[in-house]
Design a protein around this motif. Structure first.
Motif, mmCIF file in Angstrom:
data_model
loop_
_atom_site.group_PDB
_atom_site.id
_atom_site.type_symbol
_atom_site.label_atom_id
_atom_site.label_comp_id
_atom_site.label_asym_id
_atom_site.label_seq_id
_atom_site.Cartn_x
_atom_site.Cartn_y
_atom_site.Cartn_z
ATOM 1 N N GLY A 36 0.735 -1.139 -0.056
ATOM 2 C CA GLY A 36 0.041 -0.140 0.038
ATOM 3 C C GLY A 36 0.768 1.199 0.003
ATOM 4 N N GLU A 37 2.040 1.160 0.830
ATOM 5 C CA GLU A 37 2.713 2.450 0.706
ATOM 6 C C GLU A 37 3.508 2.435 -0.391
ATOM 7 N N ARG A 38 3.849 1.400 -1.260
ATOM 8 C CA ARG A 38 4.557 1.585 -2.604
ATOM 9 C C ARG A 38 3.434 2.285 -3.560
ATOM 10 N N VAL A 39 2.325 1.699 -3.592
ATOM 11 C CA VAL A 39 1.298 2.264 -4.250
ATOM 12 C C VAL A 39 0.964 3.932 -4.233
ATOM 13 N N ALA A 40 1.023 4.157 -3.009
ATOM 14 C CA ALA A 40 0.719 5.729 -2.622
ATOM 15 C C ALA A 40 1.790 6.554 -3.030
ATOM 16 N N HIS A 41 3.285 5.808 -2.939
ATOM 17 C CA HIS A 41 4.100 6.516 -3.280
ATOM 18 C C HIS A 41 4.199 6.686 -4.779
ATOM 19 N N LEU A 42 3.814 5.658 -5.601
ATOM 20 C CA LEU A 42 3.934 5.617 -7.238
ATOM 21 C C LEU A 42 2.966 6.692 -7.713
ATOM 22 N N ASN A 43 1.494 6.857 -6.878
ATOM 23 C CA ASN A 43 0.441 7.553 -7.245
ATOM 24 C C ASN A 43 1.003 9.152 -6.845
ATOM 25 N N ARG A 44 1.602 9.494 -6.060
ATOM 26 C CA ARG A 44 2.334 10.743 -5.580
ATOM 27 C C ARG A 44 3.284 11.092 -6.616
ATOM 28 N N ALA A 45 3.939 10.175 -7.144
ATOM 29 C CA ALA A 45 5.023 10.478 -8.071
ATOM 30 C C ALA A 45 4.468 11.089 -9.494
ATOM 31 N N GLN A 46 3.534 10.179 -10.061
ATOM 32 C CA GLN A 46 2.785 10.387 -10.949
ATOM 33 C C GLN A 46 2.284 11.805 -11.016
ATOM 34 N N ASP A 47 1.319 12.107 -9.917
ATOM 35 C CA ASP A 47 0.645 13.249 -9.909
ATOM 36 C C ASP A 47 1.689 14.511 -10.152
ATOM 37 N N ILE A 48 3.007 14.401 -9.506
ATOM 38 C CA ILE A 48 4.043 15.436 -9.695
ATOM 39 C C ILE A 48 4.369 15.486 -10.988
ATOM 40 N N ASP A 49 4.287 14.426 -11.708
ATOM 41 C CA ASP A 49 4.802 14.444 -13.156
ATOM 42 C C ASP A 49 3.869 14.912 -14.000
ATOM 43 N N ILE A 50 2.673 14.590 -13.584
ATOM 44 C CA ILE A 50 1.434 15.542 -14.650
ATOM 45 C C ILE A 50 1.496 16.954 -14.358
ATOM 46 N N ILE A 51 1.891 17.441 -13.115
ATOM 47 C CA ILE A 51 1.696 18.813 -12.750
ATOM 48 C C ILE A 51 3.011 19.442 -13.535
ATOM 49 N N ARG A 52 4.082 18.739 -13.633
ATOM 50 C CA ARG A 52 5.406 19.545 -13.686
ATOM 51 C C ARG A 52 5.818 19.271 -15.310
ATOM 52 N N SER A 53 5.181 18.187 -15.872
ATOM 53 C CA SER A 53 5.770 18.069 -17.387
ATOM 54 C C SER A 53 4.317 17.944 -18.060
ATOM 55 N N GLN A 54 4.121 17.352 -19.477
ATOM 56 C CA GLN A 54 3.142 17.313 -19.991
ATOM 57 C C GLN A 54 1.904 16.377 -19.651
ATOM 58 N N PRO A 55 0.803 16.765 -19.874
ATOM 59 C CA PRO A 55 -0.220 15.818 -19.412
ATOM 60 C C PRO A 55 -0.690 14.708 -20.168
ATOM 61 N N PHE A 56 0.226 14.428 -21.174
ATOM 62 C CA PHE A 56 0.076 13.515 -22.362
ATOM 63 C C PHE A 56 1.478 12.559 -22.326
ATOM 64 N N ASN A 57 1.146 11.457 -22.932
ATOM 65 C CA ASN A 57 2.276 10.791 -23.137
ATOM 66 C C ASN A 57 2.870 11.064 -24.568
#
Length: 359
Positions: free
Chosen positions: A13-34
């Motif tokens: 659960g901690e790993r999933v939460a950490h990955l979700n937080r990292a993805q949110d930061i990536d969406i905010i700081r980079s492009q919202p599409f692949n």
């Protein structure tokens, strides 16, 4: 046995939460599409919507789309010029909008051109001559330049350090007059501050430069006082000489005492050996021999020399009392000649003659 699976589930659960937080930061700081397959990273939150226009309107949530404006994107850059910077044509002629909706340029009235005064010349730039009255203007210009150069030179070079004088004779004369007046004032102030007893010094009675005598009687008195002073202080050098002699004598005594502390047997071993134990060279003065220097120690006295130490040597002037050769044969003791007792010598001679007669 059930603690390990529970800890594993908690770690997941901690790993999933950490990955979700990292993805949110990536969406905010980079492009919202692949950037590879151009798919939206927010498809799970906003399916079918443009990820570039997600942000919503005030009060409509965070995932609502922003309405497109009629001019394209909302952040279309505005131009600060009223013409196209590529073709240099105004916007009413060259613009991306249709002719009816193009911006109207602002008409600016031309300003009056001001010609600077230094660009208006009264001479020909090709021939470098004045347009009128060239000779008189040239002479006046040379004179003005000479005066200007003289003023600058006198301003920055008032004093010549080589000859130690002012370049302007008038300024040099004023400076000399000021220095002379200052020197006279200093001498007057110095003489006013001298005590009355100091005014009778030796230099007051003669010229120290030319040695001209002003008061011979006072100079003779000064010479007499100097002679008396030398006589009084002459004893100082005599005492210093005596003290120096005593110091030299003390140094000699100290040196002899130091030498007497050294036993003479210290150097007898090497002399008795006959060679040097380091280089095995024999003692001598030849080329392959080592010279043995004499030591300065005092040799020890023999028993007989110690008994004779302090005694005076015999001399004819000294008093000597000896036994006469024939004194034991006559049964008496006779005295030899004595320079200090002549009456004993006469009695001894009479007793000797009587002994001879009886024999």
């Amino acid at each position: 046995g059930g603690g390990e699976p529970q800890r594993g589930q908690g770690g997941g659960g901690e790993r999933v939460a950490h990955l979700n937080r990292a993805q949110d930061i990536d969406i905010i700081r980079s492009q919202p599409f692949n950037i590879i397959n151009q798919t939206s990273k927010l498809e799970a939150l906003a399916p079918g919507q443009d990820p570039m226009r997600l942000g919503g309107q005030p009060g409509h949530g965070a995932t609502g789309e922003t309405r497109r404006m009629r001019y394209g994107k909302t952040d279309h850059p505005a131009s600060y010029t009223d013409y196209n910077i590529v073709s240099n044509l105004p916007h009413d002629i060259h613009h991306w909008q249709k002719p009816g909706e193009r911006p109207v340029p602002y008409e600016r009235e031309p300003q009056v051109r001001k010609v600077p005064h230094f660009s208006v010349k009264d001479f020909d730039i090709v021939t470098n001559r004045y347009l009128s009255d060239h000779e008189s203007k040239i002479s006046t210009e040379k004179h003005l330049k000479l005066l200007e150069a003289t003023h600058k030179y006198n301003k920055h070079n008032k004093f010549d350090p080589v000859i130690q004088q002012f370049n302007d004779p008038r300024q040099e004369e004023r400076a000399r007059a000021a220095l002379d007046a200052r020197e006279v004032e200093m001498n007057a102030r110095l003489e006013a501050q001298l005590p009355p007893s100091f005014k009778g010094r030796l230099s007051e009675h003669y010229n120290v430069v030319s040695h001209e005598s002003r008061n011979p009687e006072m100079l003779e008195l000064w010479d007499t006082l100097e002679d008396e002073r030398k006589d009084r202080h002459k004893n100082r050098y005599i005492v210093e000489h005596n003290l120096h002699v005593q110091d030299v004598k003390n140094d000699h005594i100290t040196g002899s005492r130091k030498m007497n502390r050294i036993a003479p047997e210290r150097f007898e071993e090497e002399r008795r050996r006959g060679f040097n134990i380091i280089d095995n060279k024999t003692h001598g003065r030849l080329a392959k021999e080592r010279q043995l220097h004499e030591d300065f120690t005092t040799k020890r006295l023999s028993p007989w020399e110690r008994t004779q130490q302090g005694r005076l040597e015999a001399s004819p002037e000294m008093v000597q009392t000896i036994r006469m050769p024939g004194a034991d044969s006559v049964g008496g003791r006779g005295l030899a000649s004595s320079s200090s007792a002549p009456h004993l010598r006469s009695s001894a001679s009479s007793s000797g003659s009587s002994a001879k007669r009886s024999a």
